[in-house]
Design a protein around this motif. Structure first.
Motif, short mmCIF file in Angstrom:
data_model
loop_
_atom_site.label_atom_id
_atom_site.label_comp_id
_atom_site.label_asym_id
_atom_site.label_seq_id
_atom_site.Cartn_x
_atom_site.Cartn_y
_atom_site.Cartn_z
N THR A 85 0.81 -1.22 0.00
CA THR A 85 0.00 0.00 0.00
C THR A 85 0.84 1.27 0.00
OG1 THR A 85 -0.15 -0.13 2.41
CG2 THR A 85 -1.92 -1.15 1.15
N SER A 86 2.14 1.13 -0.24
CA SER A 86 3.04 2.27 -0.26
C SER A 86 4.08 2.05 -1.35
CB SER A 86 3.72 2.40 1.11
OG SER A 86 4.84 3.26 1.04
N LYS A 87 4.67 3.16 -1.84
CA LYS A 87 5.77 3.03 -2.79
C LYS A 87 6.97 2.33 -2.17
CE LYS A 87 6.22 7.38 -3.87
NZ LYS A 87 6.76 8.59 -4.55
N LEU B 192 3.15 -2.65 -9.16
CA LEU B 192 2.16 -1.60 -8.92
C LEU B 192 1.73 -1.64 -7.46
CD1 LEU B 192 1.86 -2.47 -12.01
CD2 LEU B 192 -0.43 -1.52 -11.87
N MET B 193 1.57 -0.48 -6.85
CA MET B 193 1.06 -0.42 -5.48
C MET B 193 -0.46 -0.49 -5.50
SD MET B 193 1.61 3.60 -4.44
CE MET B 193 0.57 3.52 -2.99
N ASP B 194 -1.04 -0.70 -4.33
CA ASP B 194 -2.47 -0.81 -4.19
C ASP B 194 -3.16 0.47 -4.68
OD1 ASP B 194 -4.70 -2.46 -3.12
OD2 ASP B 194 -4.98 -0.74 -1.80
N SER B 195 -4.28 0.30 -5.38
CA SER B 195 -5.12 1.39 -5.90
C SER B 195 -4.52 2.13 -7.10
CB SER B 195 -5.47 2.41 -4.80
OG SER B 195 -6.20 1.78 -3.77
N THR B 196 -3.47 1.60 -7.69
CA THR B 196 -2.90 2.22 -8.89
C THR B 196 -3.91 2.19 -10.04
OG1 THR B 196 -0.61 1.66 -8.34
CG2 THR B 196 -1.11 2.00 -10.67
N PRO B 197 -4.13 3.32 -10.73
CA PRO B 197 -5.05 3.31 -11.88
C PRO B 197 -4.41 2.63 -13.09
CG PRO B 197 -4.05 5.48 -11.63
CD PRO B 197 -3.60 4.66 -10.45
N GLY C 102 10.11 0.50 8.19
CA GLY C 102 8.82 -0.17 8.16
C GLY C 102 8.27 -0.22 6.76
N MET C 103 7.79 -1.40 6.35
CA MET C 103 7.20 -1.57 5.02
C MET C 103 5.80 -2.15 5.17
SD MET C 103 8.53 -3.85 1.77
CE MET C 103 7.80 -5.39 2.35
N PRO C 104 4.75 -1.44 4.70
CA PRO C 104 3.40 -1.99 4.80
C PRO C 104 3.20 -3.16 3.86
CG PRO C 104 3.37 0.10 3.62
CD PRO C 104 4.77 -0.09 4.12
N PHE C 105 2.61 -4.22 4.38
CA PHE C 105 2.35 -5.42 3.58
C PHE C 105 1.13 -6.12 4.16
CE2 PHE C 105 2.88 -9.95 2.60
CZ PHE C 105 3.10 -9.91 1.23
N LYS C 106 0.06 -6.20 3.38
CA LYS C 106 -1.17 -6.87 3.79
C LYS C 106 -1.70 -6.33 5.12
CE LYS C 106 -0.87 -11.23 1.28
NZ LYS C 106 -0.92 -12.71 1.35
#
Length: 225
Positions: free
Chosen positions: A14-16, A124-129, A200-204
């Protein structure tokens, strides 16, 4: 020309921060193409099940500023050598459009969200168009033995990745494999080298926290976001 999204991408990232720098290099990273309402007729995806790979054209939606210079500093060159933006795949370009090749895992034509395409290897990250989808065709799209500019001169130095035992127990085996591939690519900015710093890296929906020292990345904690 006006581009409008046809779909969005659903990803555990959810993040670059932590995204693979190219498509295909983390083969176990799974995501989904979810179509917008105007494109939820299953007829739009008819025949995709016959292809192993797709090209995605998408937008760098998380960029905070527009490209202002004709050159960039690719991470593969250590961030200290400039090359022309059109000789790179940098997200900071005059038109912030990305191109990725992804592997088709499944095409589900009828869900509550319309057709969904499950793919692997996306960057691609989450919500990428997503603006367009085209089939990957081997005879036209695969070129063996070609030059790849500065990429031929350098290769990514992958980190060794270890998980503290108490952390590993909290993560499933499939996620361990995917996180190992992601983290081995060293998601830190190229100018960071502080062995005491915790990243910190967001994952799921979780924050995967780690340190890096002497070429070894150690996952020290997993916390809910």
């Amino acid at each position: 020309m006006l581009l409008k999204p046809i779909a969005t991408f659903r990803s555990p990232l959810t993040s670059k921060f932590g995204l693979p720098r190219q498509s295909g290099i983390v083969e176990t990273l799974v995501g989904e193409i979810v179509f917008l309402p105007d494109y939820r007729d299953p007829s739009f995806v008819r025949g995709i099940e016959g292809f192993d790979y797709l090209w995605l054209l998408w937008g760098f939606s998380a960029n905070r500023h527009e490209a202002a210079r004709p050159t960039v500093r690719p991470p593969l060159l250590g961030g200290n050598k400039s090359v022309g933006v059109f000789a790179t795949r940098s997200p900071y370009r005059p038109n912030p459009i990305g191109l990725s090749s992804v592997r088709v895992l499944a095409v589900v034509p009828d869900t509550l969200e319309g057709p969904v395409i499950r793919v692997a290897g996306a960057d691609l990250m989450d919500s990428t168009p997503i603006f367009d989808i085209k089939p990957y065709v081997e005879y036209a799209d695969s070129h063996v033995g070609v030059r790849s500019g500065f990429v031929d001169e350098r290769s990514w130095h992958r980190l060794e990745v270890v998980f503290l035992p108490e952390v590993e127990a909290l993560i499933g085996s499939d996620d361990i494999a995917t996180l190992t591939q992601l983290l081995s690519l060293d998601p830190r900015p190229h100018y960071h080298d502080d062995p005491e710093r915790v990243y910190g890296m967001p994952f799921k929906g979780r924050d995967v926290r780690f340190r890096v020292a002497d070429g070894v990345l150690t996952v020290v904690e997993v916390a809910d976001l």
